[in-house]
Design a protein around this motif. Structure first.
Motif, PDB file in Angstrom:
ATOM      1  N   GLU A  83      -6.315  13.469  -7.074  1.00  0.00           N
ATOM      2  CA  GLU A  83      -7.249  12.493  -6.732  1.00  0.00           C
ATOM      3  C   GLU A  83      -6.705  11.064  -6.813  1.00  0.00           C
ATOM      4  N   ILE A  84      -6.883  10.152  -5.755  1.00  0.00           N
ATOM      5  CA  ILE A  84      -6.251   8.746  -5.837  1.00  0.00           C
ATOM      6  C   ILE A  84      -7.321   7.768  -6.039  1.00  0.00           C
ATOM      7  N   ASP A  85      -7.229   6.840  -6.906  1.00  0.00           N
ATOM      8  CA  ASP A  85      -8.167   5.851  -7.085  1.00  0.00           C
ATOM      9  C   ASP A  85      -7.878   4.798  -6.086  1.00  0.00           C
ATOM     10  N   LEU A  86      -8.483   4.398  -5.090  1.00  0.00           N
ATOM     11  CA  LEU A  86      -8.081   3.349  -3.998  1.00  0.00           C
ATOM     12  C   LEU A  86      -8.186   2.141  -4.414  1.00  0.00           C
ATOM     13  N   ALA A  87      -8.829   1.588  -5.643  1.00  0.00           N
ATOM     14  CA  ALA A  87      -8.474   0.414  -6.311  1.00  0.00           C
ATOM     15  C   ALA A  87      -7.090   0.157  -6.704  1.00  0.00           C
ATOM     16  N   VAL A  88      -6.334   1.095  -6.951  1.00  0.00           N
ATOM     17  CA  VAL A  88      -4.861   0.950  -7.459  1.00  0.00           C
ATOM     18  C   VAL A  88      -4.120   0.760  -6.044  1.00  0.00           C
ATOM     19  N   ILE A  89      -4.655   1.387  -5.024  1.00  0.00           N
ATOM     20  CA  ILE A  89      -3.848   1.509  -3.748  1.00  0.00           C
ATOM     21  C   ILE A  89      -3.966  -0.085  -2.844  1.00  0.00           C
ATOM     22  N   PHE A  90      -5.000  -0.470  -2.789  1.00  0.00           N
ATOM     23  CA  PHE A  90      -5.314  -1.693  -2.208  1.00  0.00           C
ATOM     24  C   PHE A  90      -5.337  -2.936  -3.068  1.00  0.00           C
ATOM     25  N   PRO A  91      -4.423  -3.766  -2.576  1.00  0.00           N
ATOM     26  CA  PRO A  91      -4.484  -4.989  -3.478  1.00  0.00           C
ATOM     27  C   PRO A  91      -5.903  -5.886  -3.503  1.00  0.00           C
TER      28      PRO A  91
ATOM     29  N   ILE B 253       0.854  -1.308   0.039  1.00  0.00           N
ATOM     30  CA  ILE B 253       0.006  -0.079  -0.076  1.00  0.00           C
ATOM     31  C   ILE B 253       0.759   1.014  -0.222  1.00  0.00           C
ATOM     32  N   SER B 254       1.921   1.204   0.780  1.00  0.00           N
ATOM     33  CA  SER B 254       2.732   2.453   0.999  1.00  0.00           C
ATOM     34  C   SER B 254       3.509   2.614  -0.345  1.00  0.00           C
ATOM     35  N   MET B 255       3.939   1.682  -1.254  1.00  0.00           N
ATOM     36  CA  MET B 255       4.629   1.661  -2.292  1.00  0.00           C
ATOM     37  C   MET B 255       3.590   2.187  -3.405  1.00  0.00           C
ATOM     38  N   GLN B 256       2.590   1.681  -3.480  1.00  0.00           N
ATOM     39  CA  GLN B 256       1.381   2.308  -4.594  1.00  0.00           C
ATOM     40  C   GLN B 256       1.104   3.691  -4.326  1.00  0.00           C
ATOM     41  N   LEU B 257       0.662   4.122  -3.099  1.00  0.00           N
ATOM     42  CA  LEU B 257       0.479   5.286  -2.682  1.00  0.00           C
ATOM     43  C   LEU B 257       1.698   6.331  -3.055  1.00  0.00           C
ATOM     44  N   SER B 258       3.014   5.922  -2.747  1.00  0.00           N
ATOM     45  CA  SER B 258       3.974   6.776  -3.054  1.00  0.00           C
ATOM     46  C   SER B 258       4.233   6.879  -4.668  1.00  0.00           C
ATOM     47  N   ILE B 259       3.901   5.871  -5.189  1.00  0.00           N
ATOM     48  CA  ILE B 259       4.150   5.985  -6.710  1.00  0.00           C
ATOM     49  C   ILE B 259       2.878   7.032  -7.194  1.00  0.00           C
ATOM     50  N   GLU B 260       1.840   6.857  -6.812  1.00  0.00           N
ATOM     51  CA  GLU B 260       0.509   7.790  -7.452  1.00  0.00           C
ATOM     52  C   GLU B 260       0.893   9.267  -6.790  1.00  0.00           C
ATOM     53  N   ILE B 261       1.074   9.499  -5.716  1.00  0.00           N
ATOM     54  CA  ILE B 261       1.297  10.839  -5.277  1.00  0.00           C
ATOM     55  C   ILE B 261       2.586  11.390  -5.691  1.00  0.00           C
ATOM     56  N   GLY B 262       3.602  10.636  -5.950  1.00  0.00           N
ATOM     57  CA  GLY B 262       5.070  11.012  -6.509  1.00  0.00           C
ATOM     58  C   GLY B 262       4.989  11.361  -7.695  1.00  0.00           C
ATOM     59  N   SER B 263       4.147  10.638  -8.677  1.00  0.00           N
ATOM     60  CA  SER B 263       4.202  10.663 -10.105  1.00  0.00           C
ATOM     61  C   SER B 263       3.171  12.035 -10.385  1.00  0.00           C
ATOM     62  N   ILE B 264       2.317  12.495  -9.730  1.00  0.00           N
ATOM     63  CA  ILE B 264       1.332  13.443  -9.740  1.00  0.00           C
ATOM     64  C   ILE B 264       2.210  14.830  -9.586  1.00  0.00           C
ATOM     65  N   LEU B 265       3.143  14.795  -8.576  1.00  0.00           N
ATOM     66  CA  LEU B 265       3.734  15.854  -8.078  1.00  0.00           C
ATOM     67  C   LEU B 265       5.049  16.242  -8.560  1.00  0.00           C
ATOM     68  N   ARG B 266       5.406  15.152  -9.509  1.00  0.00           N
ATOM     69  CA  ARG B 266       6.657  15.506 -10.159  1.00  0.00           C
ATOM     70  C   ARG B 266       6.677  16.815 -11.309  1.00  0.00           C
ATOM     71  N   GLY B 267       7.672  17.679 -10.806  1.00  0.00           N
ATOM     72  CA  GLY B 267       7.999  18.897 -11.222  1.00  0.00           C
ATOM     73  C   GLY B 267       7.097  19.931 -10.637  1.00  0.00           C
ATOM     74  N   LYS B 268       6.342  19.566  -9.664  1.00  0.00           N
ATOM     75  CA  LYS B 268       5.666  20.814  -9.043  1.00  0.00           C
ATOM     76  C   LYS B 268       6.336  21.036  -7.592  1.00  0.00           C
ATOM     77  N   GLY B 269       5.690  22.013  -7.043  1.00  0.00           N
ATOM     78  CA  GLY B 269       6.573  22.533  -5.808  1.00  0.00           C
ATOM     79  C   GLY B 269       6.263  21.558  -4.591  1.00  0.00           C
ATOM     80  N   CYS B 270       5.324  20.858  -4.395  1.00  0.00           N
ATOM     81  CA  CYS B 270       5.369  19.923  -3.387  1.00  0.00           C
ATOM     82  C   CYS B 270       6.006  18.722  -3.477  1.00  0.00           C
ATOM     83  N   LYS B 271       6.536  18.141  -2.696  1.00  0.00           N
ATOM     84  CA  LYS B 271       7.207  16.928  -2.395  1.00  0.00           C
ATOM     85  C   LYS B 271       6.575  15.538  -1.546  1.00  0.00           C
ATOM     86  N   ALA B 272       6.812  14.608  -1.895  1.00  0.00           N
ATOM     87  CA  ALA B 272       6.453  13.390  -1.308  1.00  0.00           C
ATOM     88  C   ALA B 272       7.375  12.462  -0.773  1.00  0.00           C
TER      89      ALA B 272
END
Length: 195
Positions: free
Chosen positions: A183-191, A44-63
């Motif tokens: 927005e995060i699709d929880l189906a991607v986060i939860f196995p 779960i941690s890995m998938q959430l990190s991937i989702e948030i990290g990819s959306i924040l790439r190149g933006k001011g906030c960091k995950a």
């Protein structure tokens, strides 16, 4: 380990421990010395990190994913010294939008978003002790992820209180309020579970 739990601890003392030993401390007291998380937690941690990290790439906030020490009650405007720090946590995931808070080996101050993935041994600490500490520090948004029930509780800071806003299930899409377009699709986060 038992004797370490009994004493009041400063970050300077903690920094001298071995690299494989981690703990979280509030008011100088160790609140958590948990072993490595279970695979479901890490997935779960890995998938959430991937989702948030990819959306924040190149933006001011960091995950940032654990382990990273967060000094909740320190800030970048005051001279701080490790031996005086008696509060730090290691959240599962954080989002920081103020680059001045990001230091070489720690975060100074309250992240914009904090995510904790609970287990049976950490549920009380995450729901009570850490939620109250995050509230006192001014964390704007706090998620508690429950892998066993595939739920996410979302708390938002209102009038200096982290209030439960909503509970989301695996089939939901969850908005990240501190990051308007995210927005995060929880189906991607939860196995998927075997029925």
């Amino acid at each position: 380990m038992a004797d370490k739990r009994q004493k009041i601890l400063t970050y300077k003392e903690y920094a001298n421990w071995g690299e494989d030993e981690r703990c979280e401390v509030l008011d100088g007291k160790i609140i958590s010395m948990a072993p490595s998380p279970q695979p479901s937690h890490q997935e779960i941690s890995m998938q959430l990190s991937i989702e948030i990290g990819s959306i924040l790439r190149g933006k001011g906030c960091k995950a940032f994913a654990a382990p990273i020490d967060v000094f909740l009650f320190e800030d970048t405007h005051h001279k701080w010294i490790d031996e005086n720090v008696r509060n730090w946590v290691i959240p599962d995931l954080i989002v920081v939008c103020d680059p001045s808070m990001i230091k070489r080996n720690k975060i100074l101050g309250a992240p914009d978003l904090v995510v904790e993935i609970i287990s049976s041994s950490s549920a009380k600490i995450d729901r009570i002790d850490k939620r109250l500490a995050y509230q006192r520090a001014g964390v704007k948004e706090y998620w508690i992820i429950d892998p066993a029930n595939q739920l996410v509780e979302v708390y938002r800071l209102r009038n200096h209180s982290l209030e439960l806003q909503d509970v989301f299930k695996r089939e939901d899409i969850i908005p990240v309020h501190v990051l308007n377009e995210l927005e995060i699709d929880l189906a991607v986060i939860f196995p998927e579970r075997d029925e």
